[in-house]
Design a protein around this motif. Sequence first.
Motif, short mmCIF file in Angstrom:
data_model
loop_
_atom_site.label_atom_id
_atom_site.label_comp_id
_atom_site.label_asym_id
_atom_site.label_seq_id
_atom_site.Cartn_x
_atom_site.Cartn_y
_atom_site.Cartn_z
N MET A 63 11.42 -1.52 8.75
CA MET A 63 11.71 -2.37 7.87
C MET A 63 10.69 -3.60 7.82
O MET A 63 10.25 -4.18 8.83
CB MET A 63 13.15 -3.19 8.13
N SER A 64 10.24 -3.99 6.64
CA SER A 64 9.12 -5.00 6.57
C SER A 64 9.85 -6.63 6.66
O SER A 64 10.92 -6.75 6.51
CB SER A 64 8.54 -4.96 5.25
N ILE A 65 9.12 -7.35 6.91
CA ILE A 65 9.51 -8.98 6.88
C ILE A 65 10.28 -9.40 5.77
O ILE A 65 11.48 -10.05 5.93
CB ILE A 65 8.30 -9.77 7.18
N GLN A 66 9.80 -9.00 4.63
CA GLN A 66 10.29 -9.43 3.23
C GLN A 66 11.89 -8.80 3.33
O GLN A 66 12.89 -9.58 2.84
CB GLN A 66 9.73 -8.94 2.01
N GLU A 67 11.73 -7.51 3.75
CA GLU A 67 13.26 -6.80 3.75
C GLU A 67 14.08 -7.47 4.79
O GLU A 67 15.39 -7.79 4.66
CB GLU A 67 13.05 -5.38 3.97
N ILE B 145 0.98 -1.08 0.10
CA ILE B 145 0.04 -0.09 -0.10
C ILE B 145 0.90 0.96 0.09
O ILE B 145 0.57 2.32 -0.88
CB ILE B 145 -1.14 -0.17 1.28
N VAL B 146 1.95 1.46 0.84
CA VAL B 146 2.96 2.32 0.90
C VAL B 146 3.30 2.67 -0.43
O VAL B 146 3.54 3.60 -1.31
CB VAL B 146 3.97 2.07 1.89
N LYS C 42 16.78 -7.15 -4.23
CA LYS C 42 15.39 -7.29 -3.39
C LYS C 42 15.31 -5.80 -2.49
O LYS C 42 14.21 -5.26 -2.58
CB LYS C 42 15.52 -8.35 -2.53
N LEU C 43 16.47 -5.60 -1.84
CA LEU C 43 16.39 -4.35 -0.98
C LEU C 43 16.10 -3.22 -1.79
O LEU C 43 15.44 -2.16 -1.41
CB LEU C 43 17.69 -4.39 -0.08
N LYS D 140 12.99 -0.51 -1.82
CA LYS D 140 13.26 1.08 -1.45
C LYS D 140 12.84 1.78 -2.62
O LYS D 140 12.21 2.99 -2.35
CB LYS D 140 14.80 1.36 -1.18
N LYS D 141 13.02 1.63 -3.78
CA LYS D 141 13.09 2.67 -5.15
C LYS D 141 11.47 2.05 -5.70
O LYS D 141 11.03 2.97 -6.41
CB LYS D 141 13.97 2.15 -5.78
#
Lengths: 83, 150
Positions: free
Chosen positions: B1-5, A36-37, B140-141, B145-146
């Motif tokens: 930071m999300s779980i995937q990150e 969503i972000v 991935k990171l 971010k982008k």
Amino acid sequence: MSKDHIQNNIRTLRFFKDEMTQQALADEVGVTRQTIVAIEKMKYPPTLEIAFRIANVFGVPITEVFSYDAEADNFKKRTNKRC
Amino acid sequence: MSIQEKKAVFNLITTIVFMGGYIFYTFGIHGDESLPRINEIQFWGEFMLVMMGVTIVLKIAAHILFSIVMTSRHKDEDLEFMDDYDKQIEMRSDRNSNYIFIIGFISSMIPIAMGKPVYYMFITLLAGGFISGIVSDLFKLRYYKKGIKL
């Protein structure tokens, strides 16, 4: 491809829906808050299915959530070589 | 930071630590035994197979520990949940990682074609595999971010 040819009003719609949180919207739509972000910041154009689900959550047509600027979209048209 | 990150960062660290650790163990700590054998294909066969086995076992163990820690911290969230955005990012980073590995594989053939010793090939292959593993998580990171554009 241009950067901002697809715009959205999700932030405004969330505000008018009692300041709905991103997490609440994410739960309703079936995605993560991170998604969503990314959609709100126009870092990721969602799939048609997710777009319809978001519109459905706010109870508005999809065109009120997302808008498309054809002039800003610098996509390359395909040319048919056979003709 | 999300779980995937967090998963990507954890993967990155484990890849560097386990692969780097095993390379250091073989050529650093046991360098006296390993370095005289670097021209033998049998040595490289053993090295590659053992390294794969060791890193897989260590990664499984590390991921179990990671899952336990993450489950206790994020009790309400499903750790395995991946939406379309996560899948897109995973596919794109895996694609980039595969490109690096293919470049590494093709590059490893060059020293052999030039008549160089066999260890040049294996070192290039090893470097290609190592870099491609790291690149996948770094991309991935970066994508988280982008963002991604279709």
